[in-house]
Design an enzyme around this catalytic site. Structure first.
Site, short mmCIF file in Angstrom:
data_model
loop_
_atom_site.label_atom_id
_atom_site.label_comp_id
_atom_site.label_asym_id
_atom_site.label_seq_id
_atom_site.Cartn_x
_atom_site.Cartn_y
_atom_site.Cartn_z
N GLU A 149 0.85 -1.20 0.00
CA GLU A 149 0.00 0.00 0.00
C GLU A 149 0.88 1.25 0.00
O GLU A 149 1.87 1.30 0.72
CB GLU A 149 -0.85 0.05 1.28
CG GLU A 149 -1.76 -1.14 1.46
CD GLU A 149 -2.53 -1.09 2.78
OE1 GLU A 149 -2.55 -0.02 3.44
OE2 GLU A 149 -3.11 -2.12 3.14
N LYS B 292 2.21 4.56 1.30
CA LYS B 292 2.15 5.13 2.65
C LYS B 292 1.86 6.61 2.51
O LYS B 292 2.72 7.41 2.15
CB LYS B 292 3.46 4.89 3.39
CG LYS B 292 3.41 5.37 4.83
CD LYS B 292 4.64 4.89 5.60
CE LYS B 292 4.57 5.26 7.07
NZ LYS B 292 4.58 6.70 7.31
N ASP C 257 1.22 10.40 3.20
CA ASP C 257 1.83 11.33 4.15
C ASP C 257 0.78 12.34 4.58
O ASP C 257 0.68 13.44 4.06
CB ASP C 257 3.01 12.03 3.45
CG ASP C 257 3.98 12.59 4.47
OD1 ASP C 257 3.78 12.37 5.67
OD2 ASP C 257 4.93 13.26 4.04
N TYR D 249 -7.39 2.40 5.32
CA TYR D 249 -6.43 1.30 5.16
C TYR D 249 -6.58 0.18 6.18
O TYR D 249 -5.77 -0.74 6.21
CB TYR D 249 -4.99 1.81 5.13
CG TYR D 249 -4.55 2.66 6.32
CD1 TYR D 249 -4.49 2.12 7.61
CD2 TYR D 249 -4.19 3.99 6.15
CE1 TYR D 249 -4.10 2.89 8.68
CE2 TYR D 249 -3.79 4.77 7.22
CZ TYR D 249 -3.74 4.21 8.49
OH TYR D 249 -3.35 4.97 9.54
N LYS E 249 10.66 3.26 3.31
CA LYS E 249 10.61 4.71 3.07
C LYS E 249 11.22 5.10 1.71
O LYS E 249 12.15 4.47 1.24
CB LYS E 249 11.37 5.43 4.20
CG LYS E 249 10.82 5.14 5.58
CD LYS E 249 9.43 5.68 5.78
CE LYS E 249 9.40 7.15 5.96
NZ LYS E 249 9.08 7.62 7.29
N CYS F 146 14.62 46.38 -13.99
CA CYS F 146 14.66 45.06 -14.61
C CYS F 146 16.11 44.65 -14.88
O CYS F 146 16.86 45.42 -15.50
CB CYS F 146 13.87 45.10 -15.91
SG CYS F 146 14.04 43.59 -16.88
N CYS G 255 16.37 44.62 -19.04
CA CYS G 255 16.26 45.80 -19.90
C CYS G 255 16.41 47.11 -19.15
O CYS G 255 16.45 48.18 -19.76
CB CYS G 255 14.94 45.78 -20.67
SG CYS G 255 13.52 46.15 -19.64
N CYS H 201 8.42 43.93 -14.57
CA CYS H 201 9.21 44.83 -15.39
C CYS H 201 8.24 45.62 -16.25
O CYS H 201 7.35 45.04 -16.89
CB CYS H 201 10.16 44.02 -16.26
SG CYS H 201 10.72 44.92 -17.71
N CYS I 15 11.38 44.77 -23.51
CA CYS I 15 12.25 43.93 -22.69
C CYS I 15 12.55 42.61 -23.40
O CYS I 15 11.63 41.85 -23.73
CB CYS I 15 11.58 43.67 -21.34
SG CYS I 15 12.53 42.53 -20.32
S1 IVH Z 1 -1.08 0.83 8.74
C1 IVH Z 1 -0.47 -1.10 12.68
N1 IVH Z 1 -1.24 1.71 6.28
O1 IVH Z 1 1.78 5.60 8.81
C2 IVH Z 1 -0.52 -0.48 11.34
N2 IVH Z 1 -0.45 3.20 7.96
O2 IVH Z 1 3.97 4.95 10.91
C3 IVH Z 1 -0.49 0.98 11.39
N3 IVH Z 1 0.08 5.44 7.15
O3 IVH Z 1 0.22 6.38 11.84
C4 IVH Z 1 -0.89 1.73 10.23
N4 IVH Z 1 -0.47 5.09 5.05
O4 IVH Z 1 -0.77 7.37 9.74
C5 IVH Z 1 -0.91 2.01 7.55
N5 IVH Z 1 -1.46 2.39 4.06
C6 IVH Z 1 -1.13 2.67 5.33
C7 IVH Z 1 -0.67 3.94 5.71
C8 IVH Z 1 -0.33 4.16 7.05
C9 IVH Z 1 -0.02 5.98 5.94
C10 IVH Z 1 0.58 6.14 8.36
C11 IVH Z 1 -0.36 6.07 9.52
C12 IVH Z 1 0.43 5.59 10.70
C13 IVH Z 1 1.83 5.74 10.21
C14 IVH Z 1 2.65 4.61 10.80
#
Ligand code: IVH
Length: 688
Positions: free
Chosen positions: A128, A130, A132, A240, A329, A423, A426, A441, A447
């Site tokens: 999945e 992740k 942000d 999720y 990451k 500018c 020119c 400008c 120019c």
């Molecule tokens: S699973 C026990 N799935 O990442 C499992 N987390 O460091 C916990 N996050 O606080 C979460 N996308 O906010 C899961 N597809 C995803 C995620 C996800 C983002 C974030 C979530 C959690 C942090 C964990």
């Protein structure tokens, strides 16, 4: 569910019981349409129709406040502000994830858990993105959203129910008939990059503080005590997982949990996949790392989760993280570096933009040595000085930006940035006009920088698409005095070009042929190419569709112009201003005299726009033309071109590589044309 049959306004003479029925009917309809839009990405009605239903519900609820239901869609607009957030205890702790920064660390993770389980076969993982954003817990009682909470310290969080109710993609009522009496859904609330840019631009324009990144913007928006402010922020969710639940038969796989979430009405990230083994996880990483920039939201990695829930249970947890999942990451999108200098660039509209020269730094997957500082106000707002350590953000295809100064690291000899009064190209005075943040400008086409940029834009791919006429060549042509304005381009001959840097006879001939070929264009492209302020590709197309001829457009008043969808007073003003300037009219005239032309509009005007009123969808990648060309041709035939297939779609053009849109069209019994059929149609209509 037929919205067309609803009256525009509700009768005054409703009895209370009729009102109750009507409120329940509208509530159901709105939940249903929300589900179609956000969970299935397949709306049945337009946004306007949805708003009309919502207004009718609000009208009835104002008349009968006691009939308003706990899950009323009218809560989407926010409610009276709170004085503080209540603390809530999570029914099940919200954990975090262990991180991995290399494939080796992911291999170790896989080996560790297989040893622990004594599992010799490959293990399947759900991969999945992740997100942000901000983790959230959503509690549903009998299918109705009763509480939304932040993660907090994992055991207790803050009650942000009123705020989460304003987020349109969070269902207020779960759909379907397999809804448990109590269930807690977990997911990530995020702000799209486009939403974040728009929010920050608006903040900058009104002199307010902007946000550092979409995650901070999402977190700040959820922390508002006034949910009406949250309602105005572009927030969304991807679900999720499921936390606590009662009387819910747990599926055998995590992937099935995600499907259940989708059928309850949650958006689940469309990029989620099952990998049959750890090598599949590596391949997924490669693919996602490639597409990361093109997503409209920030992801900071990938989460790998053991798919088999019985195995997850056996693995259990260590400290505050599960053993069955790991976060791989990506390279960080924000890094610190030193600001070495600031230079000032002049753009097509004369805007003088400060550009930061940086000590090269690896951020968002590339090495960055320049970043934009936007304008003078931004420099003041950041209080940035030369020599400072700064945080640079690079996400998606947006130009890298300086988002923050690390004040504690400011050297004693840091120098303030002086915005030029003249500018740099020119020498004309630099001015701010009409309260704009941008400094411009005042030299206009005197120019050289503005002239060069105007020509670069004119020749660019989405404008006149003049192959081989790139920035370097244009600079030389302007500097050598061979080209003063775009109208001079079509008088160029091979002999003028030969001898310029990297211009042999053959390349010169190619540029001249490309110029010739570019003369056959469309009105929309031509309007875009002219570089009228605030007229981007979409606006140019809308203007061309509406006015059909350039004569009608050039003589339209600001009121006429505002009749066009998405054209407001600002755009209308700039278009009117452009066509009021004699110099501009002369350039348009010269270009047409030199042979720039587009298809005769008579066909679409006289009702032979054979696809008028139809909605077409393009999918896959066409081999014979670009998607932009295909779109333009369909629009010339009067069709509207939509991005997704719905019940309103008339026909889908399925080119090689067509995927889910084609499946959806087949499911809905919508006509499908392959590329050959599409090309034949364009031939018949004289468009090829
Ligand atoms: S699973 C026990 N799935 O990442 C499992 N987390 O460091 C916990 N996050 O606080 C979460 N996308 O906010 C899961 N597809 C995803 C995620 C996800 C983002 C974030 C979530 C959690 C942090 C964990």
């Amino acid at each position: 569910m037929c919205p067309e049959s609803l009256p525009e306004s509700l009768p005054e003479s409703f009895s209370e019981s009729e009102a109750r029925t009507e409120i329940e009917r509208l509530t159901q309809a709105l939940h249903h349409h929300n589900y179609r839009y956000y969970a299935l990405d397949d709306p049945e009605i337009t946004d306007q129709e949805y708003d009309r239903l919502l207004r009718q519900l609000q009208e009835l609820e104002t008349r009968y406040p006691h009939l308003k239901s706990a899950d009323s869609p009218s809560q989407r607009v926010g409610v009276e502000p709170l004085s503080s957030f209540a603390e809530v205890a999570h029914l099940q702790p919200m954990l975090s994830l262990d991180n991995a920064f290399s494939d080796d660390e992911v291999s170790d993770f896989d080996r560790r858990i297989r040893e622990r389980l004594n599992w010799r076969e490959p293990l399947a993982y759900v991969c999945e993105p992740k997100l942000d954003g901000v983790a959230v817990s959503l509690l549903y009682e009998q299918g109705v959203l009763v509480r939304g909470a932040t993660r907090g310290d994992g055991r207790t969080g803050e009650d942000i129910s009123a705020n989460v109710r304003t987020i349109a993609s969070i269902p207020l009522r779960l759909q379907g008939d397999s809804v448990p009496p109590l269930v807690e859904v977990r997911g990530e609330i995020y702000m799209s990059r486009a939403g974040f840019e728009a929010l920050n631009n608006a903040a900058r324009d009104s002199g307010e503080k902007s946000f550092v990144n979409p995650r901070n913007a999402a977190a700040g928006s959820l922390r508002q005590l006034d949910s009406r402010i949250t309602a105005a922020r572009p927030l969304a969710i991807f679900a999720y997982g499921v936390g606590f639940s009662e009387d819910w038969p747990l599926p055998a796989e995590h992937y099935l949990v995600l499907q259940q979430l989708r059928s309850w009405g949650f958006p689940v990230n469309p990029l989620v996949e099952v990998a049959e083994d750890i090598d599949g996880c590596f391949a997924y990483y490669q693919r996602l790392a490639q597409s990361r920039d093109s997503l409209d939201y920030d992801i900071d990695g990938i989460v790998y989760k053991v798919n088999d829930l019985a195995l997850q249970k056996r693995l259990g947890f260590v400290a505050r993280a599960p053993r069955w999942a790991i976060a791989r990451k990506f390279p960080a999108q924000e890094m610190s570096t030193r600001l070495l200098d600031v230079e000032f660039q002049v753009g097509r509209t004369g805007a003088v933009t400060p550009v930061a020269r940086l000590e090269p730094v690896f951020v968002g997957g590339v090495t960055v040595s320049n970043a934009t500082l936007h304008n003078r106000d931004e420099i003041e707002r950041l209080d940035v000085r030369i020599g400072d350590t700064v945080i640079v953000r690079r996400a998606g295809d947006v130009i890298p930006q300086i988002v923050k100064v690390v004040e504690t690291e400011r050297p004693a000899d840091a120098r303030p940035i002086v915005f030029p009064e003249h500018c740099p190209v020119c020498g004309s005075p630099v001015e701010s006009v009409g309260g704009e943040a941008a400094m411009r400008c005042s030299g206009g086409l005197v120019c050289g920088a503005q002239r060069k940029q105007a020509i670069i834009h004119f020749a660019s791919r989405k404008a006149m698409d003049i192959d081989g006429l790139g920035e370097k060549l244009i600079e030389q042509l302007v500097d050598a005095g061979l080209v003063h304005s775009v109208a001079d381009l079509y008088s160029l001959e091979s002999a003028d070009l030969v001898g310029l840097e990297r211009m042999a006879q053959k390349s010169a001939d190619n540029v001249v042929s490309a110029l010739e070929a570019s003369k056959a264009t469309t009105l929309a492209r031509f309007l875009y190419a002219l570089g009228i302020r605030e007229v981007g590709e979409a606006t140019a197309q809308a203007l061309a569709n509406h006015f059909i001829t350039i004569e009608k457009l050039a003589t339209a008043s600001e009121e006429d112009l505002q009749q066009v969808a998405d054209v407001g007073p600002v755009v209308a003003h700039f278009v009117r201003e452009f066509f009021s300037a004699e110099d501009n009219l002369a350039i348009v005239r010269q270009l047409r005299e030199q042979g720039v032309h587009w298809p005769d509009p008579v066909a679409s005007d006289s009702g032979s726009a054979i696809l008028k009123g139809q909605v077409w969808v393009l999918t896959g990648s066409l081999e014979t033309m670009s998607r932009t060309e295909a779109k333009e041709k369909l629009q010339q035939l009067g069709a509207k071109v939509a991005g997704s297939v719905s019940a309103k779609t008339t026909c889908v053009v399925a080119a090689p590589g067509a995927g889910s849109k084609l499946n959806k069209a087949t499911e809905l019994g919508i006509e499908v044309l392959d590329e050959d059929g599409f090309v034949a149609l364009l031939h018949e209509q004289g468009l090829l």
